[in-house]
Design an enzyme around this catalytic site. Structure first.
Site, mmCIF file in Angstrom:
data_model
loop_
_atom_site.group_PDB
_atom_site.id
_atom_site.type_symbol
_atom_site.label_atom_id
_atom_site.label_comp_id
_atom_site.label_asym_id
_atom_site.label_seq_id
_atom_site.Cartn_x
_atom_site.Cartn_y
_atom_site.Cartn_z
ATOM 1 N N TYR A 39 57.435 178.247 21.412
ATOM 2 C CA TYR A 39 58.595 177.186 22.349
ATOM 3 C C TYR A 39 57.730 176.298 22.259
ATOM 4 O O TYR A 39 58.624 174.954 22.471
ATOM 5 C CB TYR A 39 58.359 177.662 23.742
ATOM 6 C CG TYR A 39 58.813 177.033 24.747
ATOM 7 C CD1 TYR A 39 59.954 177.478 25.364
ATOM 8 C CD2 TYR A 39 57.538 176.831 26.188
ATOM 9 C CE1 TYR A 39 60.170 176.778 26.846
ATOM 10 C CE2 TYR A 39 58.364 176.181 26.978
ATOM 11 C CZ TYR A 39 59.489 176.211 27.455
ATOM 12 O OH TYR A 39 59.984 175.133 28.519
ATOM 13 N N SER B 218 59.512 169.288 27.498
ATOM 14 C CA SER B 218 58.850 170.056 28.931
ATOM 15 C C SER B 218 57.375 169.739 28.744
ATOM 16 O O SER B 218 57.340 168.883 27.415
ATOM 17 C CB SER B 218 58.643 171.719 28.716
ATOM 18 O OG SER B 218 57.228 172.179 28.670
HETATM 19 N N1 LIG Z 1 61.576 175.975 34.328
HETATM 20 C C1 LIG Z 1 60.007 175.747 33.829
HETATM 21 O O1 LIG Z 1 59.342 176.105 34.990
HETATM 22 C C2 LIG Z 1 60.629 174.611 33.088
HETATM 23 C C3 LIG Z 1 59.181 173.878 32.736
HETATM 24 C C4 LIG Z 1 59.805 173.216 31.795
HETATM 25 C C5 LIG Z 1 61.097 172.830 30.667
HETATM 26 N N2 LIG Z 1 61.879 174.059 31.338
HETATM 27 C C6 LIG Z 1 63.275 174.152 30.579
HETATM 28 O O2 LIG Z 1 63.950 173.419 31.701
HETATM 29 C C7 LIG Z 1 65.153 174.068 30.768
HETATM 30 C C8 LIG Z 1 66.153 175.251 31.884
HETATM 31 O O3 LIG Z 1 64.789 175.932 32.171
HETATM 32 P P1 LIG Z 1 65.046 177.129 33.404
HETATM 33 O O4 LIG Z 1 63.520 177.726 33.678
HETATM 34 O O5 LIG Z 1 66.770 176.869 34.293
HETATM 35 O O6 LIG Z 1 65.408 178.366 32.152
HETATM 36 P P2 LIG Z 1 65.984 179.359 32.485
HETATM 37 O O7 LIG Z 1 65.285 180.627 31.296
HETATM 38 O O8 LIG Z 1 66.218 179.867 33.694
HETATM 39 O O9 LIG Z 1 67.545 179.494 31.843
HETATM 40 C C9 LIG Z 1 67.944 179.114 30.470
HETATM 41 C C10 LIG Z 1 69.970 179.517 30.445
HETATM 42 O O10 LIG Z 1 69.722 179.417 29.231
HETATM 43 C C11 LIG Z 1 70.633 180.249 28.768
HETATM 44 N N3 LIG Z 1 71.106 179.936 26.982
HETATM 45 C C12 LIG Z 1 69.786 180.593 26.057
HETATM 46 N N4 LIG Z 1 70.682 181.088 25.264
HETATM 47 C C13 LIG Z 1 71.861 180.468 24.950
HETATM 48 C C14 LIG Z 1 72.138 180.196 23.766
HETATM 49 N N5 LIG Z 1 72.160 180.538 22.815
HETATM 50 N N6 LIG Z 1 73.615 178.962 24.459
HETATM 51 C C15 LIG Z 1 74.131 179.558 25.782
HETATM 52 N N7 LIG Z 1 72.950 179.600 26.134
HETATM 53 C C16 LIG Z 1 72.096 180.278 26.525
HETATM 54 C C17 LIG Z 1 70.628 181.277 29.194
HETATM 55 O O11 LIG Z 1 71.727 181.851 29.272
HETATM 56 C C18 LIG Z 1 70.530 181.144 30.360
HETATM 57 O O12 LIG Z 1 71.332 180.805 31.417
HETATM 58 C C19 LIG Z 1 64.942 174.945 29.614
HETATM 59 O O13 LIG Z 1 64.633 174.409 28.468
HETATM 60 C C20 LIG Z 1 63.224 175.011 30.228
HETATM 61 O O14 LIG Z 1 62.566 175.178 28.620
HETATM 62 C C21 LIG Z 1 62.056 174.627 32.145
#
Ligand SMILES: NC(=O)c1ccc[n+]([C@@H]2O[C@H](COP(=O)([O-])OP(=O)(O)OC[C@H]3O[C@@H](n4cnc5c(N)ncnc54)[C@H](O)[C@@H]3O)[C@@H](O)[C@H]2O)c1
Length: 253
Positions: free
Chosen positions: A154, A141
């Site tokens: 985070y 991120s």
């Molecule tokens: N959404 C954003 O704007 C954004 C921005 C920068 C980075 N990210 C990164 O992108 C990735 C996905 O983000 P997102 O927004 O889709 O997140 P999200 O929270 O919608 O999805 C994360 C998924 O990970 C799963 N998960 C959590 N703990 C787990 C475990 N112990 N074992 C297996 N699965 C597990 C959850 O059940 C969920 O389905 C993450 O790494 C997040 O940090 C997101």
């Protein structure tokens, strides 16, 4: 079909960015292991992929648990063969300033975002080394390189994932395994929608997010998936140890 012949694992693939990557990978010809905590949600993504004539298997797994991770990689091998692409996307995001963060939330964040990534890598790397080929992507991120209020723990894990991709590259690139990080900015995802829904004036906040980006809008899940397709594919054969920023220019504005 840029990923024909690839056998991929996408963690956190039940929803959001992970789901988008899994769907896109399957449409590019990869056979995909859908890794997430909830069985029903993993199955739903597999069904969606099968309806589009792609190939996928549900691998319900808690990535923080070594035994489950090992079983997950074995099941994928039995179904599709040895994993040659790993997307470490699953994460949790506790919020709050550091002194307000509870020890259990700190541990869960480190355990999911870092230990989970380590365990997944540890389970797939021997197979990649045997074949002298693999691509590993850590979903980081832009918080890994810049401060944002209320996201200290985070952000620390995301910075660590960028360092991990770089360091792993020095260990494995000569042996055919490329490791990279992808660093998204704000992405139009359920995570963002939930945040907006909690605000008194969601539309104002949405506009604020859009305006923050030189491109004039937040990113789309597909735009993160596109970069992952590139890094997982042989088109990126000379890209290793990188952190590819996907943020509409926010970081450099
Ligand atoms: N959404 C954003 O704007 C954004 C921005 C920068 C980075 N990210 C990164 O992108 C990735 C996905 O983000 P997102 O927004 O889709 O997140 P999200 O929270 O919608 O999805 C994360 C998924 O990970 C799963 N998960 C959590 N703990 C787990 C475990 N112990 N074992 C297996 N699965 C597990 C959850 O059940 C969920 O389905 C993450 O790494 C997040 O940090 C997101």
């Amino acid at each position: 079909m840029r990923l024909q012949g690839k056998v991929a694992i996408v963690t956190g693939a039940a929803r959001g960015i992970g789901r988008g990557i899994a769907l896109r990978f399957a449409m590019e010809g990869a056979k995909v292991g859908i890794v997430d905590l909830k069985e029903d949600e993993c199955r739903k993504v597999v069904e969606e992929i099968k309806q589009r004539e792609g190939e996928a298997v549900a691998l319900t797994t808690d990535i923080t648990l070594e035994g489950q991770v090992r079983q997950c990689v074995e099941k994928l091998k039995a179904e599709f063969g040895v994993c040659n692409v790993l997307i470490n996307n699953a994460a949790v995001m506790p919020s709050g300033a550091l002194h307000e963060t509870l020890p259990q939330d700190f541990d869960r964040c480190i355990s999911t975002n870092l230990r989970g990534t380590y365990l997944m890598c540890r389970a797939v790397i021997p197979g990649m080394l045997e074949r002298g080929q693999g691509s590993i992507i850590h979903m980081a991120s832009i918080t890994g390189v810049r401060g944002l209020p209320g996201l200290a723990v985070y952000s620390a894990t995301k910075g660590a994932l960028i360092a991990l991709a770089r360091a792993m590259s020095t260990d494995y690139a000569r042996q055919g395994i490329r490791t990279n990080a992808v660093s998204p900015g704000t992405i139009d995802s359920p995570m963002l929608h939930n945040f907006l829904a909690e605000q008194s004036d969601p539309e104002r906040y949405r506009k604020m997010f859009d305006d923050m980006h030189p491109i004039g809008r937040v990113g789309k899940i597909e735009e993160v998936a596109n970069v992952c397709v590139f890094l997982a594919s042989d088109l990126a054969s000379y890209v290793s140890g990188a952190s590819v920023v996907v943020d509409g220019g926010e970081l450099t504005a």
